[in-house]
Design an enzyme around this catalytic site. Structure first.
Site, PDB file in Angstrom:
ATOM      1  N   TYR A  40       0.873  -1.186   0.000  1.00  0.00           N
ATOM      2  CA  TYR A  40       0.000   0.000   0.000  1.00  0.00           C
ATOM      3  C   TYR A  40       0.902   1.226   0.000  1.00  0.00           C
ATOM      4  O   TYR A  40       1.742   1.372   0.899  1.00  0.00           O
ATOM      5  CB  TYR A  40      -0.842   0.055   1.270  1.00  0.00           C
ATOM      6  CG  TYR A  40      -1.985  -0.935   1.343  1.00  0.00           C
ATOM      7  CD1 TYR A  40      -3.277  -0.548   0.994  1.00  0.00           C
ATOM      8  CD2 TYR A  40      -1.780  -2.235   1.795  1.00  0.00           C
ATOM      9  CE1 TYR A  40      -4.332  -1.433   1.081  1.00  0.00           C
ATOM     10  CE2 TYR A  40      -2.842  -3.136   1.879  1.00  0.00           C
ATOM     11  CZ  TYR A  40      -4.109  -2.728   1.519  1.00  0.00           C
ATOM     12  OH  TYR A  40      -5.151  -3.603   1.605  1.00  0.00           O
ATOM     13  N   LYS A  50     -12.512  -5.126   2.975  1.00  0.00           N
ATOM     14  CA  LYS A  50     -13.525  -5.616   3.907  1.00  0.00           C
ATOM     15  C   LYS A  50     -14.867  -6.013   3.255  1.00  0.00           C
ATOM     16  O   LYS A  50     -15.688  -6.684   3.889  1.00  0.00           O
ATOM     17  CB  LYS A  50     -13.825  -4.549   4.972  1.00  0.00           C
ATOM     18  CG  LYS A  50     -12.667  -4.326   5.918  1.00  0.00           C
ATOM     19  CD  LYS A  50     -12.501  -5.492   6.874  1.00  0.00           C
ATOM     20  CE  LYS A  50     -11.178  -5.526   7.562  1.00  0.00           C
ATOM     21  NZ  LYS A  50     -10.414  -6.732   7.400  1.00  0.00           N
TER      22      LYS A  50
HETATM   23  C1  LIG Z   1     -15.485  -2.899  -8.872  1.00  0.00           C
HETATM   24  C2  LIG Z   1     -15.481  -3.480  -7.468  1.00  0.00           C
HETATM   25  C3  LIG Z   1     -14.250  -3.842  -6.884  1.00  0.00           C
HETATM   26  C4  LIG Z   1     -14.243  -4.361  -5.588  1.00  0.00           C
HETATM   27  N1  LIG Z   1     -13.040  -4.710  -5.021  1.00  0.00           N
HETATM   28  C5  LIG Z   1     -13.017  -5.194  -3.772  1.00  0.00           C
HETATM   29  C6  LIG Z   1     -11.813  -5.552  -3.133  1.00  0.00           C
HETATM   30  O1  LIG Z   1     -10.741  -5.434  -3.696  1.00  0.00           O
HETATM   31  N2  LIG Z   1     -11.885  -6.041  -1.865  1.00  0.00           N
HETATM   32  C7  LIG Z   1     -13.083  -6.217  -1.204  1.00  0.00           C
HETATM   33  O2  LIG Z   1     -13.128  -6.707  -0.073  1.00  0.00           O
HETATM   34  N3  LIG Z   1     -14.237  -5.889  -1.779  1.00  0.00           N
HETATM   35  C8  LIG Z   1     -14.226  -5.388  -3.041  1.00  0.00           C
HETATM   36  N4  LIG Z   1     -15.396  -5.078  -3.611  1.00  0.00           N
HETATM   37  C9  LIG Z   1     -16.576  -5.314  -2.845  1.00  0.00           C
HETATM   38  C10 LIG Z   1     -16.982  -6.779  -2.902  1.00  0.00           C
HETATM   39  O3  LIG Z   1     -16.844  -7.252  -4.215  1.00  0.00           O
HETATM   40  C11 LIG Z   1     -18.415  -6.845  -2.410  1.00  0.00           C
HETATM   41  O4  LIG Z   1     -18.445  -6.393  -1.085  1.00  0.00           O
HETATM   42  C12 LIG Z   1     -19.027  -8.239  -2.511  1.00  0.00           C
HETATM   43  O5  LIG Z   1     -19.216  -8.584  -3.856  1.00  0.00           O
HETATM   44  C13 LIG Z   1     -20.357  -8.257  -1.770  1.00  0.00           C
HETATM   45  O6  LIG Z   1     -21.049  -9.407  -2.080  1.00  0.00           O
HETATM   46  P1  LIG Z   1     -22.635  -9.413  -2.154  1.00  0.00           P
HETATM   47  O7  LIG Z   1     -23.003 -10.818  -2.425  1.00  0.00           O
HETATM   48  O8  LIG Z   1     -23.175  -8.730  -0.968  1.00  0.00           O
HETATM   49  O9  LIG Z   1     -23.011  -8.470  -3.386  1.00  0.00           O
HETATM   50  P2  LIG Z   1     -22.732  -8.662  -4.936  1.00  0.00           P
HETATM   51  O10 LIG Z   1     -21.428  -9.324  -5.175  1.00  0.00           O
HETATM   52  O11 LIG Z   1     -22.966  -7.338  -5.557  1.00  0.00           O
HETATM   53  O12 LIG Z   1     -23.849  -9.675  -5.408  1.00  0.00           O
HETATM   54  C14 LIG Z   1     -25.194  -9.305  -5.543  1.00  0.00           C
HETATM   55  C15 LIG Z   1     -25.864 -10.192  -6.573  1.00  0.00           C
HETATM   56  O13 LIG Z   1     -27.230  -9.845  -6.642  1.00  0.00           O
HETATM   57  C16 LIG Z   1     -27.621  -9.788  -7.998  1.00  0.00           C
HETATM   58  N5  LIG Z   1     -28.766  -8.886  -8.116  1.00  0.00           N
HETATM   59  C17 LIG Z   1     -28.773  -7.529  -8.054  1.00  0.00           C
HETATM   60  N6  LIG Z   1     -30.006  -7.063  -8.216  1.00  0.00           N
HETATM   61  C18 LIG Z   1     -30.807  -8.133  -8.372  1.00  0.00           C
HETATM   62  C19 LIG Z   1     -32.191  -8.264  -8.586  1.00  0.00           C
HETATM   63  N7  LIG Z   1     -33.002  -7.203  -8.665  1.00  0.00           N
HETATM   64  N8  LIG Z   1     -32.716  -9.492  -8.707  1.00  0.00           N
HETATM   65  C20 LIG Z   1     -31.889 -10.588  -8.625  1.00  0.00           C
HETATM   66  N9  LIG Z   1     -30.572 -10.509  -8.433  1.00  0.00           N
HETATM   67  C21 LIG Z   1     -30.018  -9.289  -8.305  1.00  0.00           C
HETATM   68  C22 LIG Z   1     -26.389  -9.289  -8.723  1.00  0.00           C
HETATM   69  O14 LIG Z   1     -26.403  -9.625 -10.111  1.00  0.00           O
HETATM   70  C23 LIG Z   1     -25.278  -9.995  -7.956  1.00  0.00           C
HETATM   71  O15 LIG Z   1     -24.945 -11.247  -8.526  1.00  0.00           O
HETATM   72  C24 LIG Z   1     -15.440  -4.530  -4.889  1.00  0.00           C
HETATM   73  C25 LIG Z   1     -16.663  -4.179  -5.483  1.00  0.00           C
HETATM   74  C26 LIG Z   1     -16.694  -3.643  -6.756  1.00  0.00           C
HETATM   75  C27 LIG Z   1     -18.008  -3.254  -7.372  1.00  0.00           C
END
Ligand SMILES: Cc1cc2nc3c(=O)[nH]c(=O)nc-3n(C[C@H](O)[C@H](O)[C@H](O)COP(=O)(O)OP(=O)(O)OC[C@H]3O[C@@H](n4cnc5c(N)ncnc54)[C@H](O)[C@@H]3O)c2cc1C
Length: 407
Positions: free
Chosen positions: A218, A314
């Site tokens: 970092y 995180k």
């Molecule tokens: C560009 C980017 C880079 C990142 N880099 C990091 C990192 O380096 N380190 C880190 O810790 N975190 C990182 N994050 C954050 C991490 O990826 C997220 O915290 C993690 O994906 C959270 O998981 P989740 O399942 O809560 O949400 P998500 O991974 O967003 O999954 C949500 C799912 O719900 C689906 N969905 C959405 N709306 C609907 C709907 N209406 N109906 C049905 N399905 C739906 C989506 O298609 C998706 O598959 C990053 C995020 C992004 C966007």
């Protein structure tokens, strides 16, 4: 509300049949898939509705650092075998500022380590575990809507191949990310949100090159923050802080590598192996929390409830701790006929969420160039970083947050 219900009923009469499950999960990201496997392990039936295709979900390059607690949850559901075999276990992390690198030995400070293993791989392992268990996931489900979650008979409707269906359930888990439908289905008077938008983004590239260092670096630099991380010993992930309105086409690979080298210390810049990017994206940085995380019989988990800037790694780990609390609450509900666990879910999850929000905000604050980072503010950043690498107490504090606070 009444018109929407009538429309739904009319659509169902014309359309498909009704399904019944105990927990309807919206979203097949890490939160939804891990929750599904944990519930299955506890004998709780669940169905996942996902808007995208499996390939689309697997193609999203995001997080890459797992806390021990997250790996333990993957173990619990029998999906950690590859992470344990292929993941890179890191005992420390490096902070670079003032032209020099300083190693923080997290293992010595806390006894714990972190594992480098991509979110895409976690998702693939969970998808495979889910299909091996024969559990239902409905991909390409559009117009997903949670209903009646303020009653004892919540429902979720969706459209698949042009036909409207409905799932009757005991509970709904909104695991559908920041832009999902679950949180936006809650009346604005029932929810409170807290937000901080940062005045820069992260430009990230993925390349088939060996990492510049075996641990993360970092860097706080006058030209802006940078991070050297990796997905494996032959695949690197690098980030540089960039203006929010920059576009990818302004950043050909050569410009990215030059900028990264500017920000690294001499040894790292000399050792950096460059190559064509296989993915390149710009992510805005934001802290966001919605309170509470329960609305009657619907719960929010993961990014649906909160977002953190990636500086503290995180996001994915918080999604895991949320579903840990939620799955335990639901297990207690079904096995012991007690609602104490689900009643306490929101408060318990939010206490850990806010600590991670604080940590990610603080890491962001000490490592990035803000519009006012000059003179006094730059000196304060340097003093803070210098204190961090020279005080045992500060090193332990950083390390225990970085490796993940206990559940
Ligand atoms: C560009 C980017 C880079 C990142 N880099 C990091 C990192 O380096 N380190 C880190 O810790 N975190 C990182 N994050 C954050 C991490 O990826 C997220 O915290 C993690 O994906 C959270 O998981 P989740 O399942 O809560 O949400 P998500 O991974 O967003 O999954 C949500 C799912 O719900 C689906 N969905 C959405 N709306 C609907 C709907 N209406 N109906 C049905 N399905 C739906 C989506 O298609 C998706 O598959 C990053 C995020 C992004 C966007």
């Amino acid at each position: 509300m009444i018109i929407a219900s009538l429309r739904r009923i009319a659509a169902l009469i014309i359309g498909g049949a009704s399904l019944r499950t105990q927990v309807a999960i919206i979203g097949a990201g890490p939160a939804g898939l891990l929750l599904g496997q944990l519930l299955h392990t506890y004998g709780i039936d669940n169905v996942i509705l996902e808007r995208q295709t499996p390939d689309y979900v697997l193609g999203r390059i995001r997080a890459g650092l797992l806390e021990e607690g997250t790996v333990a949850l993957l173990d619990e559901v029998g999906a950690a075998e590859r992470a344990r075999r292929e993941g890179l276990v890191h005992h420390g992390v490096e902070l670079a500022f003032g032209g020099a690198r300083h190693r923080i030995d997290m293992k010595a400070a806390t006894g714990k380590t972190v594992t480098i293993y991509g979110q895409t791989e976690v998702t693939l392992d969970l998808m495979n575990a889910r299909s091996a268990a024969g559990l239902t996931t409905i991909y390409q489900a559009t117009h997903v809507r949670p209903y009646d979650f303020d009653t004892d008979h919540p429902r979720v409707s969706y459209v698949k191949d042009g036909v409207t269906h409905e799932i009757a359930c005991d509970f709904i888990a909104g695991c559908d990310g920041f832009h999902g439908v679950s949180r936006s289905s809650v009346s604005s008077s029932a929810i409170q949100t807290f937000e901080r938008i940062y005045p820069f983004g992260w430009l990230g590239i993925l390349s088939e090159t060996p990492p510049v260092s075996h641990e993360l670096i970092y860097t706080n630099h006058a030209r802006g923050f940078s991070l050297c991380t990796m997905r494996s010993m032959h695949r690197s992930r690098y980030y540089v802080q960039c203006p929010l309105d920059d576009r990818i086409d302004q950043w050909p690979d050569e410009r990215f590598w030059d900028e990264l080298k500017w920000r690294l210390d001499q040894e790292a810049a000399d050792n950096l192996v460059t190559g064509p990017s296989i993915e390149k994206s710009i992510a805005p940085l934001r802290s966001f929390v919605a309170e509470p995380m329960r609305f009657g019989r619907m719960f929010l988990a993961g990014d649906a409830a909160h977002i953190v800037p990636p500086t503290g790694a995180k996001g994915l780990n918080l999604a895991a701790s949320d579903v840990h609390y939620l799955s335990h609450g639901l297990r207690e509900y079904y096995d012991e006929k007690s609602s104490a666990g689900i009643d306490g879910y929101s408060e318990k999850a939010l206490r850990r969420v806010w600590k991670a929000v604080r940590f990610s905000w603080w890491m962001t604050a000490i490592l990035h160039r803000f519009p006012n980072t000059e003179g006094f503010d730059a000196r304060i950043q340097f003093a803070e970083l210098d204190y961090l690498v020279s005080s045992k107490a500060a090193t332990v504090s950083l390390s225990e947050n970085y490796v993940g606070l206990p559940y």
